[in-house]
Enzyme design. Structure first.
Site, PDB file in Angstrom:
ATOM      1  N   ALA A  63      -1.309  -3.825   4.205  1.00  0.00           N
ATOM      2  CA  ALA A  63      -1.037  -5.069   4.872  1.00  0.00           C
ATOM      3  C   ALA A  63      -2.399  -5.703   4.310  1.00  0.00           C
ATOM      4  CB  ALA A  63      -0.880  -4.472   5.640  1.00  0.00           C
ATOM      5  N   GLY A 106      -0.183   0.516   4.331  1.00  0.00           N
ATOM      6  CA  GLY A 106       1.499  -0.629   4.354  1.00  0.00           C
ATOM      7  C   GLY A 106       2.126  -0.438   2.925  1.00  0.00           C
ATOM      8  N   GLU A 109       3.312   2.803   2.742  1.00  0.00           N
ATOM      9  CA  GLU A 109       4.312   3.083   3.290  1.00  0.00           C
ATOM     10  C   GLU A 109       5.636   2.701   3.540  1.00  0.00           C
ATOM     11  OE1 GLU A 109       1.155   1.373   6.259  1.00  0.00           O
ATOM     12  OE2 GLU A 109       1.973   3.288   7.842  1.00  0.00           O
ATOM     13  N   GLU A 129      -6.379   3.396   5.375  1.00  0.00           N
ATOM     14  CA  GLU A 129      -6.851   2.273   7.549  1.00  0.00           C
ATOM     15  C   GLU A 129      -8.256   2.476   7.867  1.00  0.00           C
ATOM     16  OE1 GLU A 129      -4.370   3.410   6.076  1.00  0.00           O
ATOM     17  OE2 GLU A 129      -2.111   1.945   6.246  1.00  0.00           O
TER      18      GLU A 129
HETATM   19  C1  HXC Z   1      -5.518  -8.766   1.564  1.00  0.00           C
HETATM   20  C2  HXC Z   1      -6.483  -7.834  -0.398  1.00  0.00           C
HETATM   21  C3  HXC Z   1      -5.869  -6.786   0.085  1.00  0.00           C
HETATM   22  C4  HXC Z   1      -5.502  -6.788   1.703  1.00  0.00           C
HETATM   23  C5  HXC Z   1      -7.182  -6.386  -2.027  1.00  0.00           C
HETATM   24  N1  HXC Z   1      -6.611  -7.873  -1.474  1.00  0.00           N
HETATM   25  N2  HXC Z   1      -5.947  -6.496  -0.530  1.00  0.00           N
HETATM   26  N3  HXC Z   1      -6.343  -8.899   0.735  1.00  0.00           N
HETATM   27  N4  HXC Z   1      -5.995  -7.486   2.371  1.00  0.00           N
HETATM   28  N5  HXC Z   1      -5.420  -5.155   1.839  1.00  0.00           N
HETATM   29  C6  HXC Z   1      -7.723  -8.943  -2.225  1.00  0.00           C
HETATM   30  C7  HXC Z   1      -8.846  -9.122  -2.098  1.00  0.00           C
HETATM   31  O1  HXC Z   1      -9.765  -9.926  -1.393  1.00  0.00           O
HETATM   32  C8  HXC Z   1      -9.539 -10.040  -3.568  1.00  0.00           C
HETATM   33  O2  HXC Z   1      -9.130 -10.936  -2.886  1.00  0.00           O
HETATM   34  C9  HXC Z   1      -7.499  -9.332  -4.366  1.00  0.00           C
HETATM   35  O3  HXC Z   1      -6.989  -9.464  -3.459  1.00  0.00           O
HETATM   36  C10 HXC Z   1      -8.219  -8.525  -5.080  1.00  0.00           C
HETATM   37  O4  HXC Z   1      -8.886  -7.500  -5.223  1.00  0.00           O
HETATM   38  P1  HXC Z   1     -10.567  -6.835  -5.496  1.00  0.00           P
HETATM   39  O5  HXC Z   1     -10.291  -6.130  -4.618  1.00  0.00           O
HETATM   40  O6  HXC Z   1     -11.521  -8.086  -6.299  1.00  0.00           O
HETATM   41  O7  HXC Z   1      -9.840  -6.027  -6.406  1.00  0.00           O
HETATM   42  P2  HXC Z   1     -10.304  -4.984  -6.691  1.00  0.00           P
HETATM   43  O8  HXC Z   1     -12.082  -4.591  -7.066  1.00  0.00           O
HETATM   44  O9  HXC Z   1      -9.452  -4.370  -8.359  1.00  0.00           O
HETATM   45  O10 HXC Z   1      -9.861  -3.130  -5.701  1.00  0.00           O
HETATM   46  C11 HXC Z   1      -8.892  -2.696  -5.706  1.00  0.00           C
HETATM   47  C12 HXC Z   1      -8.636  -2.606  -4.803  1.00  0.00           C
HETATM   48  C13 HXC Z   1      -9.013  -2.673  -3.171  1.00  0.00           C
HETATM   49  C14 HXC Z   1      -9.269  -0.826  -4.436  1.00  0.00           C
HETATM   50  C15 HXC Z   1      -7.101  -1.937  -4.272  1.00  0.00           C
HETATM   51  O11 HXC Z   1      -8.688  -4.703  -3.319  1.00  0.00           O
HETATM   52  C16 HXC Z   1      -8.806  -2.639  -1.602  1.00  0.00           C
HETATM   53  O12 HXC Z   1      -9.735  -1.661  -1.661  1.00  0.00           O
HETATM   54  N6  HXC Z   1      -7.720  -3.462  -0.894  1.00  0.00           N
HETATM   55  C17 HXC Z   1      -8.066  -2.923   0.671  1.00  0.00           C
HETATM   56  C18 HXC Z   1      -6.947  -1.455   0.513  1.00  0.00           C
HETATM   57  C19 HXC Z   1      -6.707  -1.039   1.430  1.00  0.00           C
HETATM   58  O13 HXC Z   1      -7.680  -0.522   2.635  1.00  0.00           O
HETATM   59  N7  HXC Z   1      -5.476  -1.361   2.135  1.00  0.00           N
HETATM   60  C20 HXC Z   1      -4.759  -0.675   2.751  1.00  0.00           C
HETATM   61  C21 HXC Z   1      -5.128  -1.801   3.802  1.00  0.00           C
HETATM   62  S1  HXC Z   1      -4.760  -2.096   5.970  1.00  0.00           S
HETATM   63  P3  HXC Z   1     -10.119 -12.118  -3.341  1.00  0.00           P
HETATM   64  O14 HXC Z   1      -9.748 -13.805  -2.675  1.00  0.00           O
HETATM   65  O15 HXC Z   1     -11.848 -11.544  -2.847  1.00  0.00           O
HETATM   66  O16 HXC Z   1     -10.154 -12.431  -5.063  1.00  0.00           O
HETATM   67  C22 HXC Z   1      -3.012  -1.408   6.142  1.00  0.00           C
HETATM   68  C23 HXC Z   1      -2.387  -1.034   7.308  1.00  0.00           C
HETATM   69  C24 HXC Z   1      -1.521  -0.684   7.803  1.00  0.00           C
HETATM   70  O17 HXC Z   1      -2.226  -1.338   4.552  1.00  0.00           O
HETATM   71  C25 HXC Z   1      -0.972  -0.604   9.134  1.00  0.00           C
HETATM   72  C26 HXC Z   1       0.186  -1.187   9.279  1.00  0.00           C
HETATM   73  C27 HXC Z   1       1.056  -1.891   8.318  1.00  0.00           C
END
Ligand code: HXC
Length: 255
Positions: A63, A106, A109, A129
């Site tokens: 998400a 998400g 999911e 999460e």
């Molecule tokens: C918003 C995101 C994002 C996310 C990545 N980006 N994941 N933006 N929401 N979930 C954005 C980053 O901010 C970045 O933008 C760009 O995408 C590239 O990501 P990087 O982190 O620079 O890439 P990398 O170093 O290759 O790392 C990849 C990654 C990492 C390991 C996947 O991006 C990451 O850990 N993302 C978050 C994963 C996460 O926690 N997902 C769960 C979300 S909570 P900029 O602008 O900085 O270039 C969730 C809740 C579900 O899903 C519950 C109900 C829906």
């Protein structure tokens, strides 16, 4: 559409999540467009199966954290935040997730809402999460546990670690793993095959298999048998069986 690419190839719709700048993070715009696509293809008789995919690097990295960060409890509750994604889970036509790269939070999911997942050997699944101070909110604690069992689900959700494609296949989360270069072709071929069969039969298989998560064995067996009986009212059953006996390819009417 802005965040979703859609195309049809024969009787298959290919939907590609398209927010490359955010690794396909799932924001409300994308949810709205995916809902629209589900409504369109779900009611289009020319479409018999759907493939949902992302990019090579990410199916979806979860998400959208930037959109979620300022939310408060009352707003989230009153709006029933993320309920809109249930349009994917309730799609009645077969839906295959083709996952390459990250399928996190998400994203994982969303893939699990599909009927089955075909993974590229580069795929990485996770429910991170916990690292954000939250828990899965689009069904992860439920669907992941049903898919891989309590031990793996607890491990994934409590530590936030990722599972690679090989572990995901071993654990029953994905149905097949293929080289990344073959992912779309493999998923499209599976979807084309499904779309060539009798649509009431493919829809009933989906309904019946999905009932496993919602009911006990006796009720599930009765439900399956009733659906099975009902197919004897279709021309496709007559045609499918006649084709076998006559050693020819079936030509289904209700595709
Ligand atoms: C918003 C995101 C994002 C996310 C990545 N980006 N994941 N933006 N929401 N979930 C954005 C980053 O901010 C970045 O933008 C760009 O995408 C590239 O990501 P990087 O982190 O620079 O890439 P990398 O170093 O290759 O790392 C990849 C990654 C990492 C390991 C996947 O991006 C990451 O850990 N993302 C978050 C994963 C996460 O926690 N997902 C769960 C979300 S909570 P900029 O602008 O900085 O270039 C969730 C809740 C579900 O899903 C519950 C109900 C829906």
């Amino acid at each position: 559409m802005k965040t979703l690419k859609t195309e049809t190839r024969g009787r298959v719709a290919l939907l590609t999540l398209n927010r490359p700048e955010a690794l396909n993070a799932l924001n409300s715009e994308l949810m709205g467009e995916l809902r629209e696509a589900m409504a369109t293809y779900g009611t289009d008789d020319r479409i018999g199966a759907i493939v949902l995919t992302g990019s090579e690097k990410a199916f979806a990295a979860g998400a959208d954290i930037k959109e979620m960060q300022p939310r408060d409890y009352v707003g989230a509750y009153v709006e029933d935040l993320f309920e809109g994604w249930s349009a994917v889970a309730s799609m009645r036509k077969p839906l295959i997730a083709a996952v390459s790269g990250y399928a996190l939070g998400g994203g994982c999911e969303l893939a699990m809402m599909c009927d089955f997942i075909i993974a590229a050997d580069t795929a990485k699944f996770g429910q991170p999460e916990i690292t954000l101070g939250i828990i899965p909110g689009m069904g992860g604690s439920q669907r992941l546990t049903r898919a891989v069992g309590k031990a793996k689900a607890m491990d994934m959700c409590l530590t936030g670690r990722m599972m690679d494609a090989a572990e995901a296949e071993r654990s029953g989360l994905v149905s097949r793993v293929v080289p990344a270069a073959d992912l779309i072709a493999t998923a499209m071929a599976a979807a084309e095959k499904i779309a060539g069969f009798s649509m009431p039969a493919t829809m009933m298989i989906k309904e019946s298999v999905n009932l496993v998560d919602e009911t006990g064995l006796a009720e599930g067996l009765r439900f399956e048998r009733r659906l099975f009986h009902s197919l004897f009212a279709t021309e496709d059953q007559k045609e499918g069986m006649a084709a076998f006996i006559e050693k020819r390819k079936a030509s289904f009417k209700h595709r």
